[in-house]
Design a protein around this motif. Sequence first.
Motif: not given
Length: 481
Positions: A165-175
């Motif tokens: 499911n492409l809607a759930y991508q695991g996007n997080f801060g760059p740190e």
Amino acid sequence: MASILMVAGEGLPFIKTGGLADVIGSLPAALTQQGHEVKVVMPLYRKIAEKYMDELYFDCEFSVSIAYHEVPVRVYSKMEGDVCFFFIQHQGYFERDTLYGYDDDGERFAYFQKAVIEMLNQLNYWPNIIHCHDWHTGMIPCMVKETHDNDARYRSIRFVYTIHNLAYQGNFGPEMLDSCLGLPYYLLDNGNVRFDGGISFMKSGILYADKVTTVSPTYAQEILTPQYGEHLEAILNMRKYDLWGIVNGIDINLWNPKTDPEIPYHFDKVNIEKQKKQNKLALQKELGLKEDENVMLVGCVSRLTWQKGFYLMMEQLDALCAAPIQLVILGSGESQIENKFRDLENGNKGKICFYYGYNESLAHRIYAASDLFLMPSLFEPCGISQLCSMRYGTLPLVRETGGLKDTVNPYNEYDKSGNGFSFEHYDSNELMNTLYYAIDVYYNRKEDWKILQTNALNTDVSWANSAKTYSLLYDELMANS
């Protein structure tokens, strides 16, 4: 034949929140029947530990660096048929009330992925292919290729990345790049892992894997467009020649109307008409619906979210109440949708039942008792419910998107083909017109309905064909390695 390690955030028979777990529960076994050696690794969640801890074998213990600290890892395993399941234990990260949805999800699954990579070294286990599933595993190809490239054992591994499911991508801060993943910041600067001001596990998986798959041919085409691409369509188009759409199957032993222990009356093609009515009467009694074997019973088993098309239904509540049907809805999700269905049941006792939550046993009885199964999704990468419903001779009514379009063939009144009903546009009037059409066939063209039921029962919803396609994919990777 290949040695394959599947890496996933969940999997049956151990734990489930969605369709990913069904895939991990069934695909490995189907692949072993093709001659592959398949192992699976997932986190050791609380519910797994509570139920299975006494049955798990302790394999090894080591540590990985997370947030500049050495964090211990314990690995356990259990055989399930011919498939070995590994479990990564960290009580603080994984023994919680639910699987996902925490502020530290990025850290938790960075730890999981690092642990999986080091587990190979600790166990001296070197699969030909690591098959990663969804965002929880998307950084593994990147971390192996960027930080273990000087080790021939890691360098020989090929990677498949499956988008469920492409809607759930695991996007997080760059740190997190340095502190948790141990990756250099130039991967942010050159764009390899950068997404929306931070990093994306999903994007990284798409870019770094040798092959990318998703769970139906139509969804594989849809995600190349802005409408379905979730802002990753440009990245996916870069990989479109390595993108395969392979439709899911279901476990046909678990979902079998002839032997299912969860349903009161078993049936097959020969006695479906009589036994389905008995199942319907039993379910009506169980749920407080008016007992009538001849009324059309419409079932729905789903997460109650915007994705699943429930806003279309909410636009047509008056029409649904007036239609000559009974409606059973099993699920939970957005409170706005839940509250609407509660109100709907309260105003239509005996005709409409809303069962809040999830009940696997009841789901089986709904599939077995219903005449029609409603699935009007906005988008649907593959979908499992329409496959389960057809297995029980229950005709799915779906929107033509993703895997629903690939698996449900609409009724053709001229040549009597089809195994369900479908509509094209995300429009509540189209949904109701298709429902009225199905109602008309059910009540007024009974012989056609029987033919459609037989067609549904004859539809191959097993993993056999999909496992063969995955084998072709693995063979291609092995040939090029």
